[in-house]
Design a protein around this motif. Structure first.
Motif, PDB file in Angstrom:
ATOM      1  N   VAL A  69      11.613  39.762  27.759  1.00  0.00           N
ATOM      2  CA  VAL A  69      10.586  40.395  26.933  1.00  0.00           C
ATOM      3  C   VAL A  69      10.808  41.904  26.834  1.00  0.00           C
ATOM      4  O   VAL A  69      10.602  42.508  25.792  1.00  0.00           O
ATOM      5  N   HIS A  70      11.276  42.525  27.926  1.00  0.00           N
ATOM      6  CA  HIS A  70      11.483  43.979  27.960  1.00  0.00           C
ATOM      7  C   HIS A  70      12.856  44.407  27.439  1.00  0.00           C
ATOM      8  O   HIS A  70      13.165  45.587  27.424  1.00  0.00           O
ATOM      9  N   ILE A  71      13.673  43.485  27.004  1.00  0.00           N
ATOM     10  CA  ILE A  71      15.094  43.743  26.758  1.00  0.00           C
ATOM     11  C   ILE A  71      15.371  44.805  25.690  1.00  0.00           C
ATOM     12  O   ILE A  71      14.703  44.881  24.672  1.00  0.00           O
ATOM     13  N   THR A  72      16.355  45.602  25.989  1.00  0.00           N
ATOM     14  CA  THR A  72      17.081  46.375  24.992  1.00  0.00           C
ATOM     15  C   THR A  72      18.555  46.114  25.267  1.00  0.00           C
ATOM     16  O   THR A  72      19.066  46.462  26.328  1.00  0.00           O
ATOM     17  N   ASP A  73      19.214  45.414  24.327  1.00  0.00           N
ATOM     18  CA  ASP A  73      20.668  45.238  24.382  1.00  0.00           C
ATOM     19  C   ASP A  73      21.265  46.450  23.700  1.00  0.00           C
ATOM     20  O   ASP A  73      20.694  46.960  22.735  1.00  0.00           O
ATOM     21  N   TYR A  74      22.426  46.886  24.179  1.00  0.00           N
ATOM     22  CA  TYR A  74      23.033  48.036  23.520  1.00  0.00           C
ATOM     23  C   TYR A  74      24.545  47.951  23.554  1.00  0.00           C
ATOM     24  O   TYR A  74      25.144  47.218  24.347  1.00  0.00           O
TER      25      TYR A  74
END
Length: 181
Positions: free
Chosen positions: A135-140
């Motif tokens: 839910v908190h994800i930031t893929d980069y």
């Protein structure tokens, strides 16, 4: 039932420290590193006076599962950002299943919290496995690597949380080989 065939891959991992290791796969060596924020504005890679972190690694046939357990050592709510990165020079990336026009970008899609990159004839994918991290994800992705980050985690006093995530080495440049693994 139709399902993809499990295809074990030949990889080796070697610990360098609690938050760093090397992944050897398909003739390449990739540095995997994690860092964690502290309330005094610093980034660290190990336990400290604010929290402890313990890592357990499971080597599976097609992927590597990481269990990073954080314990708040304070009597206050603890904001704790954590970032996990594979150092590589990506030729192409997919963030949340979409391939941007260049190798720099981010995605915050909890429905598809994946990042996949190819370098030469090899692919590396990453994804969060537990509900909170998803839910908190930031893929980069950057010209120097791909990663996962949670910039919104807060631990209650004396509480414990385990961030589960995975690296999927793929012996091809096909995004769907990563998805099927």
């Amino acid at each position: 039932m139709i399902a993809p065939k499990t295809q074990a891959v030949d990889y080796q991992i070697s610990d360098q420290s609690n938050a760093a290791l090397q992944l050897q796969f398909n003739g390449n060596v990739y540095k995997v590193a994690s860092q964690y924020s502290t309330p005094d504005g610093k980034w660290v890679s190990d336990s400290n006076k604010y929290f402890s972190v313990k890592r357990r690694i499971e080597k599976k046939g097609e992927w590597i599962v990481f269990h990073d357990t954080f314990t708040n050592l304070t009597d206050e709510n603890l904001p704790l950002m954590h970032r996990d990165q594979v150092a590589m020079k990506p030729d192409k990336v997919w963030l949340g299943g979409l391939s941007p026009s260049n190798v720099t970008g981010t995605s915050n899609d909890a429905h598809n919290p994946t990042v996949f990159a190819v370098q030469g004839k090899t692919g590396i994918g990453m994804l969060p496995l537990d509900d909170i991290f998803q839910v908190h994800i930031t893929d980069y992705s950057t010209p120097d690597g791909i990663g996962l980050m949670d910039n919104t985690l807060v631990l209650e006093p004396k509480s414990t949380y385990t961030a589960d995530w995975a690296i999927v080495p793929v012996a091809s440049t096909d995004h769907f080989d990563f998805i099927n693994a």
